[in-house]
Design an enzyme around this catalytic site. Sequence first.
Site, mmCIF file in Angstrom:
data_model
loop_
_atom_site.group_PDB
_atom_site.id
_atom_site.type_symbol
_atom_site.label_atom_id
_atom_site.label_comp_id
_atom_site.label_asym_id
_atom_site.label_seq_id
_atom_site.Cartn_x
_atom_site.Cartn_y
_atom_site.Cartn_z
ATOM 1 N N GLY A 56 0.644 -1.220 -0.131
ATOM 2 C CA GLY A 56 -0.077 0.239 0.018
ATOM 3 C C GLY A 56 0.893 1.226 -0.198
ATOM 4 N N VAL A 82 4.946 -1.087 2.996
ATOM 5 C CA VAL A 82 4.557 0.146 2.692
ATOM 6 C C VAL A 82 5.477 0.588 1.524
ATOM 7 C CG1 VAL A 82 4.777 2.453 3.655
ATOM 8 C CG2 VAL A 82 4.012 0.586 5.161
ATOM 9 N N LYS A 83 4.689 1.211 0.413
ATOM 10 C CA LYS A 83 5.454 1.743 -0.816
ATOM 11 C C LYS A 83 5.816 3.014 -0.449
ATOM 12 C CE LYS A 83 3.964 0.512 -4.902
ATOM 13 N NZ LYS A 83 3.334 0.194 -6.278
ATOM 14 N N LEU A 84 7.314 3.366 -0.729
ATOM 15 C CA LEU A 84 7.662 4.533 -0.558
ATOM 16 C C LEU A 84 8.235 5.041 -1.827
ATOM 17 C CD1 LEU A 84 9.419 4.133 2.846
ATOM 18 C CD2 LEU A 84 7.297 5.738 2.312
#
Length: 217
Positions: A56, A82-84
């Site tokens: 996400g 967690v997509k960064l």
Amino acid sequence: MKLFIDTANVEHIKEMADLGIISGVTTNPSLIAKEGRDFKEVIKEITAIVDGPISGEVISTDADKMFEEAKEITKIHKNMLVKLPLTEAGLKATKLCKEAGIKTNVTLVFSSNQALMAARAGATYVSPFVGRLSDTLHDGIEVVADIKRIFDVHNLDTKIISASIRNPKQLSESALVGADIATVPYDVLKKSITHPLTDKGLKAFLDDWNKTFGDKK
């Protein structure tokens, strides 16, 4: 090489999960917006279908705000990544997440140098964008291969997700150069399953069977 599906369409995810071919799911703000649904609601449905990493993505551009978003995303389910983005703020947020024990997928990677920076910042996964590189006449597969060599030479644990896959050829090439994972749109997965010679061969087998045994009771 593991396969993830790159979508927020729950029906498509279920269809591919039922085939037993996918091990995870990646999403992004564009994919969520395309479905026109609440982010957390969609993610919860996905986690009930696929027991594997679910990415996400944050929407903030400030490192501290990214980190706060990251903490909220991980509360949704134990499998959340967690997509960064690969920016200076994204790298700082990656470091903060690493220190907090939050798994990350650093995205929008377009060079081996960027992938190295993400790995050093503590990224769990990096996502080089094969298709978008190829769209600009750069060799996206070569970038994946370069990242693989760098990670192997320096014993880096960060996994490579070959992303932005446009066609079945890019999928097979990603596997050949050693990507750990490819995240693939639904339509490319469907195309990769089918082949006209398979269809032709199956028809011939069934026709032969029916000619010999079709009228027998």
